[in-house]
Design a protein around this motif. Structure first.
Motif, PDB file in Angstrom:
ATOM      1  N   THR A  44       0.830  -1.205   0.000  1.00  0.00           N
ATOM      2  CA  THR A  44       0.000   0.000   0.000  1.00  0.00           C
ATOM      3  C   THR A  44       0.862   1.251   0.000  1.00  0.00           C
ATOM      4  O   THR A  44       0.528   2.248  -0.660  1.00  0.00           O
ATOM      5  CB  THR A  44      -0.930  -0.006   1.223  1.00  0.00           C
ATOM      6  N   TRP A 101      -8.534  -2.076   8.524  1.00  0.00           N
ATOM      7  CA  TRP A 101      -9.015  -2.990   7.502  1.00  0.00           C
ATOM      8  C   TRP A 101     -10.043  -2.317   6.589  1.00  0.00           C
ATOM      9  O   TRP A 101     -10.048  -2.487   5.369  1.00  0.00           O
ATOM     10  CB  TRP A 101      -9.617  -4.226   8.154  1.00  0.00           C
ATOM     11  N   MET A 104      -8.301  -0.173   4.142  1.00  0.00           N
ATOM     12  CA  MET A 104      -7.682  -0.989   3.089  1.00  0.00           C
ATOM     13  C   MET A 104      -8.718  -1.408   2.053  1.00  0.00           C
ATOM     14  O   MET A 104      -8.473  -1.341   0.836  1.00  0.00           O
ATOM     15  CB  MET A 104      -7.042  -2.240   3.701  1.00  0.00           C
ATOM     16  N   HIS A 128      -6.767   5.708   7.078  1.00  0.00           N
ATOM     17  CA  HIS A 128      -5.734   4.690   7.289  1.00  0.00           C
ATOM     18  C   HIS A 128      -4.744   5.148   8.357  1.00  0.00           C
ATOM     19  O   HIS A 128      -4.367   4.370   9.259  1.00  0.00           O
ATOM     20  CB  HIS A 128      -5.021   4.427   5.958  1.00  0.00           C
ATOM     21  N   TYR A 191      -3.322  -3.623  -3.278  1.00  0.00           N
ATOM     22  CA  TYR A 191      -4.198  -3.382  -2.128  1.00  0.00           C
ATOM     23  C   TYR A 191      -4.769  -4.691  -1.587  1.00  0.00           C
ATOM     24  O   TYR A 191      -4.920  -4.867  -0.371  1.00  0.00           O
ATOM     25  CB  TYR A 191      -5.328  -2.430  -2.516  1.00  0.00           C
ATOM     26  N   ASP A 194      -2.251  -6.519   0.601  1.00  0.00           N
ATOM     27  CA  ASP A 194      -2.173  -5.912   1.924  1.00  0.00           C
ATOM     28  C   ASP A 194      -3.347  -6.351   2.797  1.00  0.00           C
ATOM     29  O   ASP A 194      -3.162  -6.746   3.964  1.00  0.00           O
ATOM     30  CB  ASP A 194      -2.145  -4.392   1.789  1.00  0.00           C
ATOM     31  N   ALA A 195      -4.551  -6.295   2.258  1.00  0.00           N
ATOM     32  CA  ALA A 195      -5.742  -6.667   3.038  1.00  0.00           C
ATOM     33  C   ALA A 195      -5.692  -8.122   3.471  1.00  0.00           C
ATOM     34  O   ALA A 195      -6.067  -8.464   4.603  1.00  0.00           O
ATOM     35  CB  ALA A 195      -7.003  -6.395   2.221  1.00  0.00           C
TER      36      ALA A 195
END
Length: 432
Positions: A44, A101, A104, A128, A191, A194-195
């Motif tokens: 991210t 979360w 994200m 974020h 993305y 990352d999540a």
């Protein structure tokens, strides 16, 4: 022959990173979850500026991302620390992680749906940053609940080494994604990675036991919000060791962080190209290598003196790197500085976690979050302003490093409480 082999093994164990904290199940789960989360965060961190520039073709908008990230960190980092001292830290961490979360998923949806709004992207980055600021003090303050005091430096080293390794490997992996898929498809992939990886930290947190605040000291009233923040600063003002540890870190980061000068130096001395990537990676590479050979840090007893030596070493290595005219030499010297920075960071965090009482750890971690995030950014401003004012990067780079070393020594001589600090040996319980 056997004796020689055993001696070599003992020597390797003495220098190799201390893995004993991983024997504690609760810490091991949190370390693994943090490792996955930190690696995912790098995707991210690369994707957001890439997306912003793709949308606007304007570096000014990319620069606004720094403000969108730092201002909430400054405000909510302090507030999150106060909340972590007044509430169950496990719940605070879960709440902050849930908001993280959501942000994200918002970034993922923004990229998938092709909304293309720079303003909305700034708003998502702000959310974020707020979530990170709320959860970060609680995530760090729980460490002494998981490990005994003698293992806190080793646990801190493991966490910091993982972060630096992620800072090296993560951006490279993100670059491979954009090289393979392009910006259009690469953004949602980054993305999504990352999540998905962040779930590791959520699962580890869910498995923690409840961590309510300890009973208040005699006559103390536990307060959250602004009153709790004020109480934290009052406590900090009465503890010279911790106050000096923050001061010496700000000296190191504001005066000797050369990062803002990397593009200019890479272009003028080394012709641009891949050299700028090496400069940006060098400090993190040194910190990672320092962490992998950090077994000796946990055995230090004169931690205050070692902290001063590490900061002075950082400043001198930075100044020497600014004089280098060969790329390889500059990278090596920046890596040496990065190794010194790892020692400094581990010692400061260990002192903060062990010296401070549990009822204050969240608020002091909130202050630490602001210092760690704000110092390098102020260092960027200082370096850029000096380079502009003195007609080049050389004076700003070398002069800043030397000034950092000199002021760190003056601080240590003027306020000897920091140099006299020795590692605590008190015992405490740990979660399983």
């Amino acid at each position: 022959m056997t004796e020689v082999t055993e001696t070599r093994r003992a020597g390797a164990r003495r220098w190799a990173i201390d893995l004993r904290p991983l024997r504690v199940p609760a810490f091991r789960r949190m370390w693994l979850g943090n490792t996955l989360a930190m690696f995912g965060f790098q995707f991210t961190a690369v994707a957001v500026p890439v997306e912003m520039y793709a949308l606007t073709r304007d570096s000014f908008w990319v620069g606004l991302l720094g403000i969108a990230g730092f201002v909430p960190l400054l405000v909510f980092g302090l507030w999150g620390g106060a909340v972590a001292d007044a509430r169950d830290r496990r719940r605070v961490l879960l709440g902050g992680s849930a908001l993280l979360w959501v942000s994200m998923l918002g970034l993922l949806a923004h990229a998938l749906l092709g909304i293309g709004s720079p303003v909305l992207l700034l708003a998502l980055v702000t959310v974020h940053s707020i979530a990170f600021a709320i959860s970060s003090p609680a995530r760090t303050a729980i460490l002494p609940r998981l490990l005994p005091p003698e293992l806190v430096p080793s646990g801190t080293t493991l966490n910091y080494t993982t972060f630096t390794a992620a800072s090296v490997v993560g951006p490279l992996a993100a670059g491979l994604i954009f090289a393979a898929f392009g910006t259009g498809q690469g953004l949602p992939v980054a993305y999504a990675v990352d999540a998905v990886l962040f779930t590791g930290l959520v699962v580890a947190t869910l498995r923690l036991p409840a961590m309510p605040p300890e009973p208040p000291a005699d006559g103390e009233v536990r307060r959250g919000g602004l009153a709790g923040i004020v109480d934290g600063f009052r406590y900090l003002a009465t503890t010279p060791v911790l106050l000096l540890s923050f001061a010496i870190d700000l000296i190191a980061m504001i005066l000797a962080m050369p990062r803002a000068l990397f593009p200019e130096v890479a272009q003028e001395r080394f012709g641009g190209g891949a050299s700028v990537g090496w400069l940006f990676s060098a400090i993190a590479i040194g910190a990672m290598l320092g962490g992998l050979t950090s077994g000796w840090i946990g055995r230090l007893r004169r931690q205050g003196l070692a902290l001063v030596v590490a900061v002075v070493g950082w400043g001198l290595a930075i100044a020497a790197a600014g004089l280098a005219r060969q790329l390889w030499l500059m990278v090596v010297l920046l890596a040496v500085a990065g190794a010194a920075d790892l020692v400094s960071a581990v010692l400061r965090q260990s002192m903060l976690l062990v010296y401070a009482p549990d009822r204050m750890r969240g608020r002091l971690q909130g202050v630490n979050t602001v210092v760690v995030a704000g110092g390098p950014r102020l260092g960027d401003l200082r370096a850029g302003a000096m380079a502009a004012g003195f007609g080049g990067a050389g004076v700003a780079w070398v002069g800043g490093g030397l000034a950092s070393a000199v002021l760190a020594l003056l601080l240590a001589v003027s306020f000897p409480a920091l140099v006299r600090y020795r590692a605590a040996s008190a015992s405490s319980g740990k979660a399983s």
